[in-house]
Design a protein around this motif. Structure first.
Motif, PDB file in Angstrom:
ATOM      1  N   UNK A 184       0.751  -1.239   0.000  1.00 34.11           N
ATOM      2  CA  UNK A 184       0.000   0.000   0.000  1.00 34.11           C
ATOM      3  C   UNK A 184       0.785   1.295   0.000  1.00 34.11           C
ATOM      4  N   UNK A 185       2.114   1.209   0.008  1.00 33.23           N
ATOM      5  CA  UNK A 185       2.881   2.445   0.177  1.00 33.23           C
ATOM      6  C   UNK A 185       3.428   2.937  -1.151  1.00 33.23           C
ATOM      7  N   UNK A 186       3.241   4.225  -1.380  1.00 33.13           N
ATOM      8  CA  UNK A 186       3.728   4.865  -2.597  1.00 33.13           C
ATOM      9  C   UNK A 186       5.259   4.865  -2.605  1.00 33.13           C
ATOM     10  N   UNK A 187       5.832   4.723  -3.770  1.00 34.77           N
ATOM     11  CA  UNK A 187       7.267   4.966  -3.905  1.00 34.77           C
ATOM     12  C   UNK A 187       8.102   3.779  -4.334  1.00 34.77           C
ATOM     13  N   UNK A 188       7.645   2.549  -4.032  1.00 31.92           N
ATOM     14  CA  UNK A 188       8.488   1.398  -4.359  1.00 31.92           C
ATOM     15  C   UNK A 188       8.569   1.213  -5.884  1.00 31.92           C
ATOM     16  N   UNK A 189       7.592   1.791  -6.612  1.00 30.60           N
ATOM     17  CA  UNK A 189       7.652   1.727  -8.080  1.00 30.60           C
ATOM     18  C   UNK A 189       8.801   2.593  -8.626  1.00 30.60           C
ATOM     19  N   UNK A 190       9.348   3.469  -7.773  1.00 26.13           N
ATOM     20  CA  UNK A 190      10.476   4.305  -8.207  1.00 26.13           C
ATOM     21  C   UNK A 190      11.815   3.614  -7.932  1.00 26.13           C
ATOM     22  N   UNK A 237      12.610   4.623  -2.575  1.00 30.07           N
ATOM     23  CA  UNK A 237      13.348   5.874  -2.327  1.00 30.07           C
ATOM     24  C   UNK A 237      12.533   6.920  -1.573  1.00 30.07           C
ATOM     25  N   UNK A 238      11.215   6.807  -1.598  1.00 32.73           N
ATOM     26  CA  UNK A 238      10.378   7.810  -0.923  1.00 32.73           C
ATOM     27  C   UNK A 238      10.441   7.629   0.602  1.00 32.73           C
ATOM     28  N   UNK A 239      10.801   6.442   1.046  1.00 38.52           N
ATOM     29  CA  UNK A 239      10.755   6.154   2.480  1.00 38.52           C
ATOM     30  C   UNK A 239      12.077   6.394   3.205  1.00 38.52           C
ATOM     31  N   UNK A 240      13.089   6.861   2.487  1.00 38.22           N
ATOM     32  CA  UNK A 240      14.317   7.227   3.188  1.00 38.22           C
ATOM     33  C   UNK A 240      14.072   8.506   3.982  1.00 38.22           C
ATOM     34  N   UNK A 291      12.751  -4.657  -8.599  1.00 36.68           N
ATOM     35  CA  UNK A 291      11.421  -4.161  -8.244  1.00 36.68           C
ATOM     36  C   UNK A 291      11.495  -2.799  -7.599  1.00 36.68           C
ATOM     37  N   UNK A 292      10.375  -2.325  -7.312  1.00 36.46           N
ATOM     38  CA  UNK A 292       9.070  -2.952  -7.259  1.00 36.46           C
ATOM     39  C   UNK A 292       8.909  -3.780  -5.971  1.00 36.46           C
ATOM     40  N   UNK A 293       7.637  -4.073  -5.679  1.00 38.06           N
ATOM     41  CA  UNK A 293       7.389  -4.816  -4.449  1.00 38.06           C
ATOM     42  C   UNK A 293       7.504  -6.321  -4.710  1.00 38.06           C
ATOM     43  N   UNK A 294       7.543  -7.065  -3.600  1.00 38.72           N
ATOM     44  CA  UNK A 294       7.925  -8.479  -3.686  1.00 38.72           C
ATOM     45  C   UNK A 294       6.832  -9.381  -4.250  1.00 38.72           C
ATOM     46  N   UNK A 295       5.605  -8.822  -4.444  1.00 38.28           N
ATOM     47  CA  UNK A 295       4.585  -9.635  -5.126  1.00 38.28           C
ATOM     48  C   UNK A 295       5.064 -10.015  -6.527  1.00 38.28           C
TER      49      UNK A 295
END
Ligand SMILES: [Mn+2]
Length: 327
Positions: A32-38, A298-301, A110-114
């Protein structure tokens, strides 16, 4: 200094001509968290392609995958965004299968682990005898019933191991063959080993026990040391030492001190050297078939430095898997 970056003498039995395809997957629908697509862009900005070339790999062109959410995507039971994840992972599976069919090393960022629903099923379609090392703080083996969050990035192992029965309709593609394979790809659980676990849900713990999965937590690393743990993990899943090994690496396996920019950080994780060692040791066997690096966000740093540390750690583990040695 140059020796640090020069190609080692490591041979890759399944990739003798050392061709690699970087498959970038800017996808975040499994959580659900924005940013992992970056994540993929940031990892690449850290010079990953050039680093692989320095290790004498040849990069082959791959189509860039892009992912667009469907207009309608109602939950499937507890599972969130099932259609988006199912469509994305199907395309990833086809991409990985195609790359492997050409004899090229799939390096999936990735991307998320799904996304690993796609990478592992695509990989198994070409190498049904392969085994899987899952490097992660989490077991990612929840079923649609056991998942506490409904986020599919906590479920990919259950999907590829055939523990999701019946499959949600969106994932019916997993029941048929990925193009080029004879049958539906399934990972037998005696060919799965975990390293780095420290946050396992109760439903997952039951699954790991029931199937006697080779699960090495941080406790085992403290007890035996990382060298012995990798040796034990590989002996369990690849007793002949001849089968190909695929590594699915969640950056949250690392301690947040080294990789803070990720969606579900858990303290008490792998040191950077332990993470690198795992990859070096698998590389040394010559059996490495392909690799994922997932969950760089990168958004969560907290600041630029923590993002850079995370992306740099991701590049480090890839280099170690791809033949970089210290001496
Ligand atoms: Mn994971």
């Amino acid at each position: 200094m140059t020796a640090l970056n020069s190609a080692s003498g490591i041979e890759y039995k399944f990739h003798a001509d050392k061709r690699v395809s970087i498959i970038t997957c800017p996808f975040s629908g499994g959580q659900g968290r924005y940013g992992v697509e970056l994540g993929p862009d940031h990892v690449l900005e850290h010079g990953l392609a050039a680093q692989l070339e320095e290790l004498s790999w040849t990069l082959t062109a791959t189509p860039t995958l892009t992912f667009t959410p469907p207009a309608q995507d109602p939950d499937a039971g507890k599972l969130k965004r099932p259609q988006f994840v199912a469509d994305a992972t199907r395309r990833v599976a086809e991409s990985v299968a195609g790359v492997l069919a050409d004899g090229v090393f799939p390096l999936v960022i990735g991307g998320d682990h799904s996304l690993a629903i796609g990478t592992i099923s695509g990989m198994l379609s070409q190498h049904p005898d392969a085994c899987l090392l899952w490097i992660d703080a989490h077991a990612d083996i929840n079923t649609p019933d056991s998942t506490p969050s409904g986020n599919i990035h906590g479920c990919p192992v259950a999907f590829v191991a055939g523990l999701v029965d019946p499959l949600p309709a969106q994932f019916s593609w997993l029941e048929s063959s990925v193009s080029g394979s004879a049958s539906a790809p399934r990972l037998p659980l005696d060919r799965l080993a975990y390293i780095g676990l420290r946050d396992v849900d109760s439903g997952e713990r039951a699954i790991l026990r029931q199937h006697n999965v080779a699960a090495f937590s941080m406790h085992h690393i403290d007890k035996y040391g990382i060298g012995k743990v990798v040796e034990m993990a590989l002996a369990r899943i690849n007793p002949t030492g001849k089968a190909p090994v695929y590594v699915s690496f969640d950056i949250d396996a690392l301690d947040p001190e080294h990789a803070p920019a990720t969606g579900t950080p858990v303290r008490g994780g792998l040191s950077l050297r332990e993470a690198c060692y795992i990859c070096e040791a698998v590389a040394e066997t010559g059996n490495l078939l392909g690799m994922d690096v997932m969950e760089c966000n990168p958004v969560l740093g907290t600041d630029e430095r923590s993002v850079a540390a995370t992306m740099s750690a991701a590049c480090s583990v890839v280099r170690c898997a791809m033949g970089e040695t210290l001496l």
